[in-house]
Design an enzyme around this catalytic site. Structure first.
Site, PDB file in Angstrom:
ATOM      1  N   SER A 122       0.824  -1.213   0.000  1.00 62.82           N
ATOM      2  CA  SER A 122       0.000   0.000   0.000  1.00 62.82           C
ATOM      3  C   SER A 122       0.858   1.264   0.000  1.00 62.82           C
ATOM      4  CB  SER A 122      -0.872   0.002   1.257  1.00 62.82           C
ATOM      5  OG  SER A 122      -1.384   1.290   1.508  1.00 62.82           O
ATOM      6  N   TYR A 145      -2.435   5.419  -3.962  1.00 64.06           N
ATOM      7  CA  TYR A 145      -3.537   6.344  -3.663  1.00 64.06           C
ATOM      8  C   TYR A 145      -3.170   7.643  -4.344  1.00 64.06           C
ATOM      9  CZ  TYR A 145      -5.943   3.836   0.187  1.00 64.06           C
ATOM     10  OH  TYR A 145      -6.680   2.967   0.953  1.00 64.06           O
ATOM     11  N   THR A 171      -5.914   2.761  -6.570  1.00 61.58           N
ATOM     12  CA  THR A 171      -7.175   2.664  -5.822  1.00 61.58           C
ATOM     13  C   THR A 171      -7.966   3.952  -6.005  1.00 61.58           C
ATOM     14  OG1 THR A 171      -6.220   1.181  -4.184  1.00 61.58           O
ATOM     15  CG2 THR A 171      -8.188   2.394  -3.519  1.00 61.58           C
ATOM     16  N   LYS A 267      -8.414  -0.412  -8.841  1.00 65.63           N
ATOM     17  CA  LYS A 267      -9.094  -1.043  -7.688  1.00 65.63           C
ATOM     18  C   LYS A 267     -10.206  -0.131  -7.194  1.00 65.63           C
ATOM     19  CE  LYS A 267      -7.994  -2.812  -3.021  1.00 65.63           C
ATOM     20  NZ  LYS A 267      -8.454  -1.834  -2.052  1.00 65.63           N
ATOM     21  N   HIS A 291     -13.629  -1.822  -0.758  1.00 71.73           N
ATOM     22  CA  HIS A 291     -12.674  -1.519   0.307  1.00 71.73           C
ATOM     23  C   HIS A 291     -13.021  -2.291   1.586  1.00 71.73           C
ATOM     24  CE1 HIS A 291      -9.505   1.686   0.065  1.00 71.73           C
ATOM     25  NE2 HIS A 291      -9.336   1.372   1.339  1.00 71.73           N
TER      26      HIS A 291
HETATM   27  C1  LIG Z   1      -6.498  -2.501   7.873  1.00 68.33           C
HETATM   28  C2  LIG Z   1      -6.818  -2.254   6.441  1.00 68.33           C
HETATM   29  C3  LIG Z   1      -6.103  -1.308   5.726  1.00 68.33           C
HETATM   30  C4  LIG Z   1      -6.380  -1.085   4.377  1.00 68.33           C
HETATM   31  N1  LIG Z   1      -5.615  -0.189   3.675  1.00 68.33           N
HETATM   32  C5  LIG Z   1      -5.791  -0.064   2.333  1.00 68.33           C
HETATM   33  C6  LIG Z   1      -4.893   0.725   1.556  1.00 68.33           C
HETATM   34  O1  LIG Z   1      -3.960   1.302   2.081  1.00 68.33           O
HETATM   35  N2  LIG Z   1      -5.111   0.785   0.232  1.00 68.33           N
HETATM   36  C7  LIG Z   1      -6.164   0.136  -0.395  1.00 68.33           C
HETATM   37  O2  LIG Z   1      -6.323   0.229  -1.617  1.00 68.33           O
HETATM   38  N3  LIG Z   1      -7.015  -0.615   0.340  1.00 68.33           N
HETATM   39  C8  LIG Z   1      -6.839  -0.754   1.667  1.00 68.33           C
HETATM   40  N4  LIG Z   1      -7.661  -1.573   2.380  1.00 68.33           N
HETATM   41  C9  LIG Z   1      -8.708  -2.328   1.677  1.00 68.33           C
HETATM   42  C10 LIG Z   1      -8.143  -3.671   1.171  1.00 68.33           C
HETATM   43  O3  LIG Z   1      -7.197  -3.497   0.154  1.00 68.33           O
HETATM   44  C11 LIG Z   1      -9.261  -4.564   0.620  1.00 68.33           C
HETATM   45  O4  LIG Z   1      -9.966  -3.871  -0.373  1.00 68.33           O
HETATM   46  C12 LIG Z   1     -10.227  -5.043   1.697  1.00 68.33           C
HETATM   47  O5  LIG Z   1      -9.551  -5.325   2.883  1.00 68.33           O
HETATM   48  C13 LIG Z   1     -10.932  -6.294   1.210  1.00 68.33           C
HETATM   49  O6  LIG Z   1     -11.866  -6.747   2.134  1.00 68.33           O
HETATM   50  P1  LIG Z   1     -11.563  -7.911   3.187  1.00 68.33           P
HETATM   51  O7  LIG Z   1     -10.770  -7.278   4.278  1.00 68.33           O
HETATM   52  O8  LIG Z   1     -12.911  -8.320   3.624  1.00 68.33           O
HETATM   53  O9  LIG Z   1     -10.767  -8.977   2.485  1.00 68.33           O
HETATM   54  C14 LIG Z   1      -7.415  -1.800   3.736  1.00 68.33           C
HETATM   55  C15 LIG Z   1      -8.143  -2.749   4.458  1.00 68.33           C
HETATM   56  C16 LIG Z   1      -7.849  -2.993   5.792  1.00 68.33           C
HETATM   57  C17 LIG Z   1      -8.617  -4.041   6.527  1.00 68.33           C
END
Ligand SMILES: Cc1cc2nc3c(=O)[nH]c(=O)nc-3n(C[C@H](O)[C@H](O)[C@H](O)COP(=O)(O)O)c2cc1C
Length: 411
Positions: A122, A145, A171, A267, A291
């Site tokens: 990320s 981002y 994203t 994404k 997300h």
């Molecule tokens: C703790 C956490 C931090 C996240 N940070 C980002 C991020 O920095 N960039 C991003 O595109 N998505 C981020 N996401 C979303 C994840 O990439 C992903 O879309 C999401 O976790 C998918 O759902 P799931 O947790 O049910 O598998 C984050 C999700 C979590 C749980």
């Protein structure tokens, strides 16, 4: 000291061995982490409707298994731009991971690499682009981002290219930080700023507190100096949201497509019209996501958004899906509706929070083993074969036609 380490390792492995599914790992993570940290990982936006529906969608969609196929050796290999992953599973980008475990980003990336899976770093990771590339020799993807300062975005992309990341994941569903009410109540920030409640919570979780004290408070390593001190008290989502460019549009993305010569993935896709336009402008892979229910509460579950997008694109480009994957059979369900692969966020982060690299690997191995079993029990011998496995909805809805996104162009 080494005796102490041996005892601690033995305890950790015993703890992990008792976890037979992702839900078990989640419970271990919940016990180990202070409430504010666990809820930051586990929670969603506002009323958490989308968070819940991501799971409900997998529960609504059932399979109609086939028989009399030779499934003695299910083949799960999945090609990605000249590389082959050992299963149709990708690690989703996650910021702030070191709140859960020291060096959690590297722990997760090493676990993924050891199982032959791609890992996405990320923009808001707590390990920098370069440190990750030095530490892990695997299929590393970088997630961007779009920050307000486009020159800074260009630098990030340039750094990722120079460090050898071949895939860029942009994203686009974070035009503003989602309203995560648990985080607002808990007041969680990165770097950690402790109030009395959090100190008490830390004391109640001594193993975690000790690790944090030794490792230091996590930082957003890729954007150091960019986020600004004025936002020090904001929650993580608010701080990230404040830094992003909500004016970013199709022309900006077209410029990025021109500049980035590697694989480009977008994404946060949920609408077939966006999917179609992204395909026209030369994006290589679409990543369906809400997300994990952390942004727009009320957004459609990714699994429910998938059939219309797959139909519209007619197998023209590969689709990745995330949000709500907790079981191997979920991966198969997403496949029957048109996904080439799924990405997991929390499932692997619960594992890392439960036991670092070993815990992350345990989580991924659980998903792979469950998927292999599901393929056997569904009569699917090879990933990518048209499975036509989807059963009609229980309430009489006609099943969505199965469209598998063939990746004949895998580069
Ligand atoms: C703790 C956490 C931090 C996240 N940070 C980002 C991020 O920095 N960039 C991003 O595109 N998505 C981020 N996401 C979303 C994840 O990439 C992903 O879309 C999401 O976790 C998918 O759902 P799931 O947790 O049910 O598998 C984050 C999700 C979590 C749980």
């Amino acid at each position: 000291m080494s005796l102490l380490r041996t005892v601690m390792d033995a305890r950790l492995h015993a703890r992990l061995a008792r976890a037979i599914n992702i839900a078990d790992l989640r419970l271990i993570a919940q016990k180990r982490l202070p409430k504010a940290v666990f809820e930051f990982i586990d929670g969603g936006a506002e009323d958490e409707i989308t968070l819940r529906d991501n799971r409900a969608a997998f529960e609504r969609n059932l399979l109609r298994p086939r028989i009399l196929n030779d499934v003695s050796q299910p083949d799960m290999q999945t090609p990605w731009h000249g590389r082959v992953a050992q299963a149709p599973l990708v690690i989703a980008p996650m910021g702030s991971c070191m709140l859960a475990w020291p060096q959690a980003d590297i722990a997760i990336a090493k676990a993924a690499t050891s199982l032959g899976l791609p890992y996405t770093l990320s923009t808001m990771s707590t390990t920098s682009i370069e440190v990750m590339a030095d530490a892990v020799q695997g299929d590393l993807w970088f997630q961007l981002y779009v920050l307000k300062d486009h020159a800074f975005n260009d630098q990030l992309v340039q750094r990722a290219h120079a460090a050898g990341y071949g895939t860029l994941v942009v994203t686009l569903d974070l035009q503003a930080g989602g309203k995560r009410e648990r985080d607002l109540r808990n007041g969680i920030t990165v770097p950690l700023r402790l109030n009395v409640r959090q100190v008490l919570d830390g004391i109640a979780h001594p193993a975690w507190a000790w690790q944090m004290l030794r490792g230091g408070s996590p930082q957003f390593e890729n954007v150091k100096g960019y986020m600004g001190q004025q936002s020090a008290d904001l929650t993580i989502a608010a701080k990230v949201g404040q830094s992003l460019d909500s004016a970013y549009d199709w022309d900006d993305l077209a410029r990025l497509r021109d500049r980035w010569k590697g694989q480009l993935m977008v994404k946060g896709v949920a609408h077939p019209d966006d999917a179609w336009r992204l395909a026209q402008m030369g994006v290589d892979t679409l990543w369906l996501s809400n997300h994990g229910g952390r942004q727009l509460d009320g957004a459609v579950a990714s699994l429910d958004a998938l059939p219309a997008i797959a139909r519209r694109l007619g197998g023209k480009m590969p689709l990745i899906l995330d949000s709500g994957v907790r079981r191997g059979v979920d991966i198969l369900k997403a496949h029957t509706l048109g996904a080439k692969a799924v990405a997991v966020g929390r499932a692997v982060l619960y594992g890392a929070a439960a036991g670092g690299e070993a815990g992350a690997k345990h989580a991924l191995q659980i998903l792979i083993d469950e998927l292999r079993l599901s393929m056997k029990l569904s009569g699917l011998a090879r990933w990518g074969d048209d499975p036509a496995l989807l059963a009609p909805y229980r309430h009489g809805d006609p099943p969505a036609p199965a469209v598998v996104s063939g990746d004949s162009t895998s580069r």
